[in-house]
Design an enzyme around this catalytic site. Sequence first.
Site, PDB file in Angstrom:
ATOM      1  N   GLU A 200      -6.826  11.803  -5.791  1.00 58.65           N
ATOM      2  CA  GLU A 200      -5.880  12.691  -5.126  1.00 58.65           C
ATOM      3  C   GLU A 200      -4.857  13.212  -6.131  1.00 58.65           C
ATOM      4  O   GLU A 200      -4.623  12.608  -7.176  1.00 58.65           O
ATOM      5  CB  GLU A 200      -5.122  11.949  -4.018  1.00 58.65           C
ATOM      6  CG  GLU A 200      -5.939  11.628  -2.798  1.00 58.65           C
ATOM      7  CD  GLU A 200      -5.122  10.946  -1.729  1.00 58.65           C
ATOM      8  OE1 GLU A 200      -5.584  10.932  -0.579  1.00 58.65           O
ATOM      9  OE2 GLU A 200      -4.035  10.427  -2.018  1.00 58.65           O
ATOM     10  N   LYS A 237       6.903  -2.058   1.123  1.00 63.08           N
ATOM     11  CA  LYS A 237       8.143  -1.558   1.695  1.00 63.08           C
ATOM     12  C   LYS A 237       9.227  -2.636   1.686  1.00 63.08           C
ATOM     13  O   LYS A 237       8.940  -3.803   1.939  1.00 63.08           O
ATOM     14  CB  LYS A 237       7.898  -1.078   3.122  1.00 63.08           C
ATOM     15  CG  LYS A 237       6.872   0.049   3.214  1.00 63.08           C
ATOM     16  CD  LYS A 237       6.399   0.250   4.633  1.00 63.08           C
ATOM     17  CE  LYS A 237       5.266   1.253   4.705  1.00 63.08           C
ATOM     18  NZ  LYS A 237       4.666   1.330   6.054  1.00 63.08           N
ATOM     19  N   ARG A 291      -2.277  -0.406  14.024  1.00 64.58           N
ATOM     20  CA  ARG A 291      -1.619  -1.606  14.539  1.00 64.58           C
ATOM     21  C   ARG A 291      -0.123  -1.361  14.638  1.00 64.58           C
ATOM     22  O   ARG A 291       0.369  -0.298  14.289  1.00 64.58           O
ATOM     23  CB  ARG A 291      -1.873  -2.777  13.580  1.00 64.58           C
ATOM     24  CG  ARG A 291      -1.451  -2.441  12.140  1.00 64.58           C
ATOM     25  CD  ARG A 291      -1.415  -3.638  11.239  1.00 64.58           C
ATOM     26  NE  ARG A 291      -1.269  -3.277   9.836  1.00 64.58           N
ATOM     27  CZ  ARG A 291      -0.140  -2.937   9.233  1.00 64.58           C
ATOM     28  NH1 ARG A 291       0.973  -2.872   9.939  1.00 64.58           N
ATOM     29  NH2 ARG A 291      -0.114  -2.645   7.946  1.00 64.58           N
ATOM     30  N   ARG A 337      14.001  -6.010   4.982  1.00 68.97           N
ATOM     31  CA  ARG A 337      13.063  -7.137   5.029  1.00 68.97           C
ATOM     32  C   ARG A 337      13.611  -8.276   4.168  1.00 68.97           C
ATOM     33  O   ARG A 337      13.692  -8.153   2.945  1.00 68.97           O
ATOM     34  CB  ARG A 337      11.691  -6.735   4.511  1.00 68.97           C
ATOM     35  CG  ARG A 337      11.022  -5.616   5.289  1.00 68.97           C
ATOM     36  CD  ARG A 337       9.572  -5.487   4.865  1.00 68.97           C
ATOM     37  NE  ARG A 337       8.924  -4.329   5.442  1.00 68.97           N
ATOM     38  CZ  ARG A 337       7.615  -4.108   5.408  1.00 68.97           C
ATOM     39  NH1 ARG A 337       6.814  -4.971   4.800  1.00 68.97           N
ATOM     40  NH2 ARG A 337       7.090  -3.022   5.957  1.00 68.97           N
TER      41      ARG A 337
END
Length: 447
Positions: A200, A237, A291, A337
């Site tokens: 890509e 992330k 999900r 997180r």
Amino acid sequence: MFQKILIANRGEIALRVLRACKELGIQTVVVHSTADADAMHVRLADESVCIGPPPSRDSYLNIHQIVAACEITGADAVHPGYGFLSENAKFADILAAHNITFIGPSGDHIRIMGDKIEAKRTAKRLGIPVVPGSDGAVTEEKEAKRIAAEIGYPVIIKASAGGGGRGMKVAHSEADLEVALQTARSEAGAAFGDDAVYIEKYLEKPRHIEVQVFGDGAGRGVHFGERDCSLQRRHQKVWEEAPSPALNAEERARIGGTCAKAIADLGYSGAGTIEFLYENGEFYFIEMNTRLQVEHPVTEAITGIDLVHEQIRVASGGGLSVRQEDIKFNGHAIECRINAEDPRTFTPSPGTITHFHTPGGLGIRVDSGVYSGYKIPPYYDSLIGKLIVHGRNRVECMMRLRRALDEFVVDGIKTTLPLFRDLVGNADIANGDYDIHWLEKYLAKEE
């Protein structure tokens, strides 16, 4: 509605799903390894079943043991959470064969979106904008050079069955391409048992934007807005927020509408996330996760809609509870997180938590399955909790986040809390001026 749901996961997501089930009056069963016998979700569930020793392959990835746990307890549905078997088409198929509902999409849709090449083809067919690149797997260096010349350098080579940044290599020139192609294929084969790769266009300074979608499996689809997940380390992330500081209302409506229509046309059922790279006002599809996402609470914060409730409702045949016009966006939310890791080296830090105190007050939510005295096992992902903060706007949200981080106490182990305390005071973060490469550059300066 289901009578009893088995939760095939662990940690904060197992507890998150368990709470949703209890609110809906549904009996819960959790499975656990021997290492998780004292976990909070095990303590709070109506029933629990030990399914094996600590290694995931012998417990949380053991399909036979999970199906057996369903049959022993009489569970009529399984919620997979995220990770583990949540995107395993074989698992969904086996549950269906045993007349147990998989709370998620069909095995066929999981297979389509699990193959990055097929997912890109499908996205293109559904009208979702894609990154320029190869139409399928690339095996020959000559073909790779032709494609790279057509779309222009730099290019990125990705594993078709990939994830987590493995099997991904960037080539800035034709001279780099041969080594990048060979290395990517070797890594992909070792990590996923499949060395297929594709090429890509490599975007220089993109943001990572993802759109939360839902389908009812019967031709209806909606979107719940976007999340900005651009702050990443090694493609993982770290900080997510909604809405994105980079998008305007027109862009938000455009990409959301495109994704909702695609989900409807696909006949998709349940929750999904369509992920994009965004640069210079254009969106480029990279993958779809079939999900619930780790960062789903920021979407819940700005919409007021419980996405796990919605998953259960759709899977039970009740359809979507909202139409697109019912979904309103309110304020701003950020999720951090919190991992059991050294905040500088990111080395895992398992061990016993001697003191655990979470922040409170208006707009503060903490999703965590740990407690004072809990021993974090060394066998699993290092995520120990998520701090989600909501405010009337981004400025208020950042102010509230700074205060909440100061209140958060985790003693006995190292965590990434100090990293977030640094980030919340950074001018670029305060201004929303960052891309997917920002965090790694910031961390490199700090070393």
